[in-house]
Design a protein around this motif. Sequence first.
Motif, PDB file in Angstrom:
ATOM      1  N   LEU A   9       0.685  -1.337   0.016  1.00 53.90           N
ATOM      2  CA  LEU A   9      -0.007   0.061  -0.016  1.00 53.90           C
ATOM      3  C   LEU A   9       0.754   1.387  -0.005  1.00 53.90           C
ATOM      4  N   ARG A  10       1.911   1.415   0.757  1.00 50.74           N
ATOM      5  CA  ARG A  10       2.921   2.403   0.516  1.00 50.74           C
ATOM      6  C   ARG A  10       3.616   2.649  -0.583  1.00 50.74           C
ATOM      7  N   ILE A  11       3.830   1.508  -1.331  1.00 51.57           N
ATOM      8  CA  ILE A  11       4.348   1.664  -2.532  1.00 51.57           C
ATOM      9  C   ILE A  11       3.364   2.258  -3.495  1.00 51.57           C
ATOM     10  N   ASP A  50      11.311   3.567  -0.115  1.00 53.11           N
ATOM     11  CA  ASP A  50      11.471   4.994  -0.151  1.00 53.11           C
ATOM     12  C   ASP A  50      12.293   5.661  -1.413  1.00 53.11           C
ATOM     13  N   SER A  51      13.383   4.806  -1.672  1.00 57.99           N
ATOM     14  CA  SER A  51      14.189   5.340  -2.689  1.00 57.99           C
ATOM     15  C   SER A  51      13.870   5.020  -4.199  1.00 57.99           C
ATOM     16  N   LEU A  52      12.633   4.157  -4.291  1.00 59.13           N
ATOM     17  CA  LEU A  52      12.300   4.140  -5.548  1.00 59.13           C
ATOM     18  C   LEU A  52      11.807   5.376  -6.257  1.00 59.13           C
ATOM     19  N   GLN A 103      13.655  -6.636 -15.452  1.00 58.31           N
ATOM     20  CA  GLN A 103      12.060  -6.211 -15.593  1.00 58.31           C
ATOM     21  C   GLN A 103      11.621  -5.384 -14.359  1.00 58.31           C
ATOM     22  N   SER A 104      12.257  -5.148 -13.581  1.00 56.31           N
ATOM     23  CA  SER A 104      11.783  -4.360 -12.402  1.00 56.31           C
ATOM     24  C   SER A 104      12.997  -3.488 -11.743  1.00 56.31           C
ATOM     25  N   ALA A 105      12.526  -2.390 -11.126  1.00 58.96           N
ATOM     26  CA  ALA A 105      13.654  -1.742 -10.385  1.00 58.96           C
ATOM     27  C   ALA A 105      14.145  -2.312  -9.148  1.00 58.96           C
ATOM     28  N   VAL A 106      13.480  -3.475  -8.813  1.00 56.81           N
ATOM     29  CA  VAL A 106      13.850  -4.339  -7.416  1.00 56.81           C
ATOM     30  C   VAL A 106      14.124  -5.879  -8.319  1.00 56.81           C
ATOM     31  N   THR A 107      15.259  -6.196  -8.201  1.00 61.09           N
ATOM     32  CA  THR A 107      15.434  -7.676  -8.999  1.00 61.09           C
ATOM     33  C   THR A 107      16.212  -8.420  -7.773  1.00 61.09           C
ATOM     34  N   PHE A 108      15.760  -9.556  -7.673  1.00 59.21           N
ATOM     35  CA  PHE A 108      16.532 -10.506  -6.742  1.00 59.21           C
ATOM     36  C   PHE A 108      17.157 -11.780  -7.527  1.00 59.21           C
ATOM     37  N   PHE A 109      18.304 -11.901  -7.036  1.00 63.98           N
ATOM     38  CA  PHE A 109      19.041 -13.365  -7.826  1.00 63.98           C
ATOM     39  C   PHE A 109      19.116 -14.119  -6.281  1.00 63.98           C
TER      40      PHE A 109
END
Length: 298
Positions: free
Chosen positions: A6-8, A235-237, A69-75
Motif C-alpha cells: 500500500l505504501r508503494i 522510499d528510494s524508488l 524487468q523491475s527496479a527491484v530484482t532478486f538473485f
Amino acid sequence: METLVLRIVSSTSNKMSTQATGENILNEALCYLIEMCHLKEIHLKNDVSELEYPFSIPVVRTLEKLELQSAVTFFVGENGSGKSTLLEALAAAAELPAVGSADIESDDSMIPARRLASNLTLSWKKRVRKGFFMRAEDFFGFVKKVSGLKNELEEYGRDFDKKYKGWGLKLAKGAVSTGALTAKYGENPDARSHGESFLQLFESRLKPDGLYLLDEPEAPLSPQRQLSLMVMIHDSLSKGCQFIIATHSPVLMAFPGAVIYNFDDLPLKATAYENLEHVNFTRNFLNHPENYLRHLFK
C-alpha cells in the motif's frame, strides 16, 4: 507485506484506491517498478569459449541475455550457484564503487568477477554512474576501519592540543575533524549493533538515480531489521533508484513487484515467490520444525 504494498502504491499513483484488490495493487506496483529500470539487459558476449571459472558456472554457461524487468530484482539460489559472482561482475561492468573493505578494481577476490565483466554487455535505458556495490561480509571490516580512522583522528587532535595554541591549533584540529565521519556513520559505529550500523551506512550512501547492487544484505539484520531495509529500498524508488540483490532471505524476496531469478533453475527465468523452494522450505520448517528435527537428531 500488505502495508508495504500500500505504501508503494500510495507514493506512486494518486489514482489508485486503497480498496483495490491485492492483485491490482501488485500489478500497478510492478508497472511502476518497470518504468524505474535504468539497467535494462545483461548480455554475455557470443564469442565466450572459456571453460575456466567463472565461465564454468552453469548459470554463466547458459546465460545469453538477462532482462531486468523491475527496479527491484532478486538473485536467489544455493551457495555456489553463481548469483554473487554475477552480481560482482555487474558491479565491475557498471563501474560502481564498492562500499566496504573490498575494492572491485584491485581485490584478488574480485578477479573472477572482473574476467566475467569483460565479457558482459550492459544495455541501459538511462546510463547512471551513481550507486555502489556492497557485500555484507565486507561491511563488518568497514565498520572497524571507520572506527579505527575516527580514533586515529581523535588521537591526532589530542597531540595538537599539546603542541599548538590559538589560530594554529584551530587550523590543525580542523584538518583532523571527525565531524564528517560522525555525521555519516554516527558517534561510535562499533558501539551499535551490526544491524543498526549497516542500516545507517546504507541509508547514508543512498543517492537519487542510483544503481545499487547488494550481496546478502540480510546477513547483519534481524527479520524486523530486514523490514526496515525494505522500507528504505521502497522510499528510494520514488527517487529513481534501482536495486539488484542477491539474497537467501524469504523476507526480502517478498518485496512487492520485485522480479526474482532463481539460479537453481536454468536457464534463468523469472520465478514466482510462492514457487521458490527456499520459501517453501522455510515455511514448512517454521510450521512443523519437529518433522525436520526428528530426522536430524534421531
